[in-house]
Design an enzyme around this catalytic site. Structure first.
Site, PDB file in Angstrom:
ATOM      1  N   ARG A  35       0.851  -1.319  -0.051  1.00 26.02           N
ATOM      2  CA  ARG A  35      -0.038  -0.103  -0.172  1.00 26.02           C
ATOM      3  C   ARG A  35       1.008   1.081  -0.082  1.00 26.02           C
ATOM      4  NH1 ARG A  35      -4.756   1.256   4.349  1.00 26.02           N
ATOM      5  NH2 ARG A  35      -3.089   1.073   5.953  1.00 26.02           N
ATOM      6  N   ASP A  38      -3.573   2.241  13.861  1.00 25.22           N
ATOM      7  CA  ASP A  38      -2.871   3.008  12.873  1.00 25.22           C
ATOM      8  C   ASP A  38      -3.332   4.481  12.844  1.00 25.22           C
ATOM      9  OD1 ASP A  38      -5.264   3.151  11.465  1.00 25.22           O
ATOM     10  OD2 ASP A  38      -4.233   1.773   9.706  1.00 25.22           O
TER      11      ASP A  38
END
Length: 540
Positions: free
Chosen positions: A163, A444
Site C-alpha cells: 500500500r 494505525d
C-alpha cells in the site's frame, strides 16, 4: 555514491545498506513519473478543496449524473483475478520492517499487505529500508538473525501486496525540478522499478492497495501511471492488480466509476472502515447533524456503515472482483483466557457478519487472529470467493450513504479515550512507529484521525457529555495534561514528542476547521523534511 539525474535533489542520503534502492536509474524512473503526472495530481487535490467547499455550503454528495451510463452498463467487467489473488479469505496487514515482513509472509494468511501508509511512520529510514525489505523478500534474501533467533521465509509465503501513501502526501526528501515528489508515486515507483520483472518471473505480479481516493479521476491517474510504468520498463501490460480502499465518503458514491477506470488492473474494493468514519465526519464538518457519539458506538451496523458495505459488495460482484471486508484490529490477550475468549468471540462475530453479507475476504492485524477469521470463512465460503453472490436485493440511495444517525452517547470516558488515543499515536508516529498497540487493539493513523475530528466537532458544536459537562477547550485542557503525563511515562515514549502531540491536538480542537490529515501536519517533525544542508544535488 551514484550520481543524481539532472533536476533531482535528495535532502538525505540513502540509509546504509539501501543505496541500490535509490540508484541513478531508479531515480530517473521516478523523475519520469513525477514530470508526467504531478501536475494532474495537484489539480485533483484542488478539486477536493472545491468539493469540500460545496459540502460546507450545503450541497449534498450524490451519484454522479455524468457517469450514469457506466453504472447502468451491464457489458463491462474487470480483469480476472491474478495468480495468488483468486482466494483472499484472510489478509494480514502491517508495516514494512524486516521482522514484520517475514512473520506476516509466514503467518498462514492468504496475502500480506505491506503498508507504506497508515501503519507506517514515513521516516526516511522506514520508507527506503521498507523498499529494501520488499526487494529482499521477493528475491528470497530477507532471512536474518537477531538475539540468537533466526527468521526465514517459508516455502509458500503469502501473496504480497503493498500500500503506497495517498495522493495527498508529498515525499519532501526527494525534490524533482524543485518540487517534492508525490509520496504515492515514490512508493509505487520504487517498488515497481525494482520488483515488477522479478515478480512476473516468479509467477506473481506487482499487486497494490490504493488508499484515500476521493474521485474516479484519481483512479484514472493511477491507471495511467500503471500503463506508463509497464511500457517504460517493458514488462507485461496488465500485470498490475490494484485493490482500492473505499475509505472516503466521496468515493462511496463512485465505486463503479473507480472500478471502471482501473478495470484492466482492478482486483476489487475494500471496506477501509476506520478511515471511512473519519472521512464521514470530516467531509460533513459543517453540519451539526453529523456530530457522532463515542467512537465505540459507530459500529458496522449503524445505517451509513451498513449501506456502504452492502453497496460495495453488490458493486464488486456485479463487476466480478473481490469485495474485501474490514480490519479486525484486536490483539490476542496473553495469560487471560476469559479476556482472550471474549476477543475471539468479537472477531468471530465480525467475520461472520462479513462472510454472510457476501464479502470475499477480510483483514486482521495480528497473526494470532488468522485461525479465528479463517475458520469462519472456511465454514461459510466453500469456494475461493463469492463473486456469484450478486446481492441484487440491495437498493442503496445517496441519502442512506450520508445518513448520520448513530445511536449512543458522548461519555466522559469516550472523551478521555479519544485524547489518550490521539496523543499515544501521534507521539509514537513522530518517534517513527506508525503501528501502535492501544487497549489491546493494534491502531494505525485512522484511529487518531477519528479521535481528532471527534474532539474538534464536539467543541465546535457545543456538545455535552451524558453527565452534562460542556466539551470546551477549557474542559479538554486538563484532560490533555493528565493523559500526556500518562503517555509520557510509557517506556520508549519521548516526552518531547508527547508535548508536540498535545500542542498539535489542542490547536486542532480550537481550529475553525480541522486539518485534512494529521500525517501531513506532523511530517515537519520527521528527519530530512525541509532540510537543505548536506543534501545531494544534481550537477546542472
Amino acid at each position: 555514491m551514484s550520481s543524481l539525474p539532472q533536476g533531482v535533489h535528495l535532502t538525505l542520503p540513502a540509509p546504509k545498506g539501501a543505496e541500490k534502492i535509490l540508484s541513478t536509474e531508479a531515480l530517473e524512473f521516478l523523475a519520469v513519473l513525477h514530470r508526467t503526472f504531478n501536475a494532474r495530481r495537484l489539480e485533483l487535490l484542488e478539486n477536493r478543496k472545491k468539493v469540500q467547499q460545496e459540502l460546507d455550503s450545503g450541497k449534498p454528495l450524490t451519484f454522479l449524473p455524468e457517469t450514469k451510463d457506466i453504472r447502468d452498463s451491464p457489458s463491462w467487467v474487470c480483469a480476472p483475478p491474478a495468480r495468488g489473488l483468486e482466494d483472499r479469505r484472510v489478509e494480514i496487514t502491517g508495516p514494512t520492517d524486516r521482522k514484520m515482513v517475514i512473520n506476516a509472509l509466514n503467518s498462514g494468511a492468504k496475502t500480506f499487505m505491506a503498508d507504506f501508509e497508515d501503519s507506517n511512520s514515513p521516516t526516511w529510514s522506514n520508507m527506503v529500508l521498507g523498499q529494501l525489505n520488499m526487494h529482499d523478500a521477493i528475491t528470497r534474501q530477507i532471512d536474518f538473525e537477531v538475539k540468537g533467533k533466526a527468521y526465514k521465509l517459508s516455502e509458500n509465503p503469502a501473496t504480497l501486496l503493498i500500500r503506497p501513501r495517498g495522493w495527498h502526501l508529498d515525499e519532501p526528501r526527494l525534490l524533482i525540478d524543485g518540487q517534492p515528489m508525490s509520496a504515492s508515486l515514490f512508493d509505487f515507483g520504487l517498488y515497481f522499478y525494482h520488483n515488477a520483472a522479478e515478480l512476473i518471473k516468479r509467477g506473481s505480479g506487482p499487486y497494490f492497495y490504493l488508499p484515500k481516493m476521493e474521485h474516479h479521476l484519481e483512479a484514472r491517474l493511477w491507471n495511467d501511471a500503471f500503463c506508463l510504468s509497464t511500457s517504460k520498463l517493458g514488462v507485461q501490460q496488465g500485470c498490475i492488480r490494484a485493490t482500492v480502499l473505499i475509505e472516503t465518503l466521496p468515493a462511496a458514491f463512485q465505486m463503479e466509476e473507480i472500478l471502471y477506470e482501473l478495470r484492466e488492473h482492478s482486483a476489487g474494493l475494500n471496506c477501509g472502515r476506520w478511515d471511512y468514519i473519519f472521512s464521514f465526519i470530516k467531509k460533513q464538518r459543517a453540519h451539526k447533524s453529523c456530530v457522532f457519539p463515542d467512537r465505540t458506538d459507530v459500529t458496522m451496523t449503524v445505517p451509513f456503515m451498513n449501506a456502504y458495505v452492502q453497496l460495495l459488495i453488490q458493486t464488486c460482484h456485479k463487476r466480478k472482483v473481490a469485495a474485501m471486508g474490514g480490519m479486525s484490529a484486536n490483539i490476542p490477550i496473553k495469560n487471560d483466557k476469559a479476556a482472550n475468549d471474549k476477543v475471539n468471540g468479537k472477531v468471530t462475530a465480525d467475520k461472520l457478519r462479513e462472510v454472510t453479507a457476501g464479502h470475499d475476504g477480510t483483514w486482521v492485524a495480528h497473526p494470532g487472529l488468522i485461525p479465528v477469521a479463517m475458520k469462519v470463512f472456511d465454514e461459510h465460503m466453500k469456494g475461493p470467493n463469492q463473486y456469484h453472490v450478486r446481492r441484487d436485493d440491495v437498493k442503496v440511495t445517496d441519502k442512506q450513504i450520508a445518513d448520520p444517525s448513530v445511536p449512543g452517547k458522548i461519555t466522559e470516558q469516550g472523551v478521555r479515550d479519544n485524547v489518550s488515543a490521539a496523543l499515544s499515536y501521534c507521539a509514537a508516529w513522530i518517534s517513527g512507529n506508525g503501528c501502535v498497540p492501544i487497549n489491546n487493539l493494534m491502531e494505525d493513523a485512522a484511529t487518531a484521525e477519528i479521535a481528532r475530528v471527534q474532539l474538534w466537532q464536539w467543541v465546535k458544536y457545543g456538545s455535552k457529555t451524558d453527565s452534562g459537562k460542556a466539551i470546551t477547550p477549557s474542559y479538554l485542557e486538563p484532560i490533555f495534561k493528565e493523559e500526556s503525563a500518562k503517555v509520557a511515562s510509557i517506556p520508549g515514549i519521548d516526552a518531547n514528542h508527547v508535548k508536540i502531540a498535545s500542542e498539535y491536538m489542542l490547536s486542532q480542537v480550537k481550529a475553525t476547521w480541522p486539518s485534512d490529515f494529521l500525517t501531513s501536519d506532523l511530517m515537519i517533525h520527521l528527519e530530512g523534511v525541509g532540510v537543505s544542508g548536506g543534501s545531494r544535488k544534481a550537477a546542472l
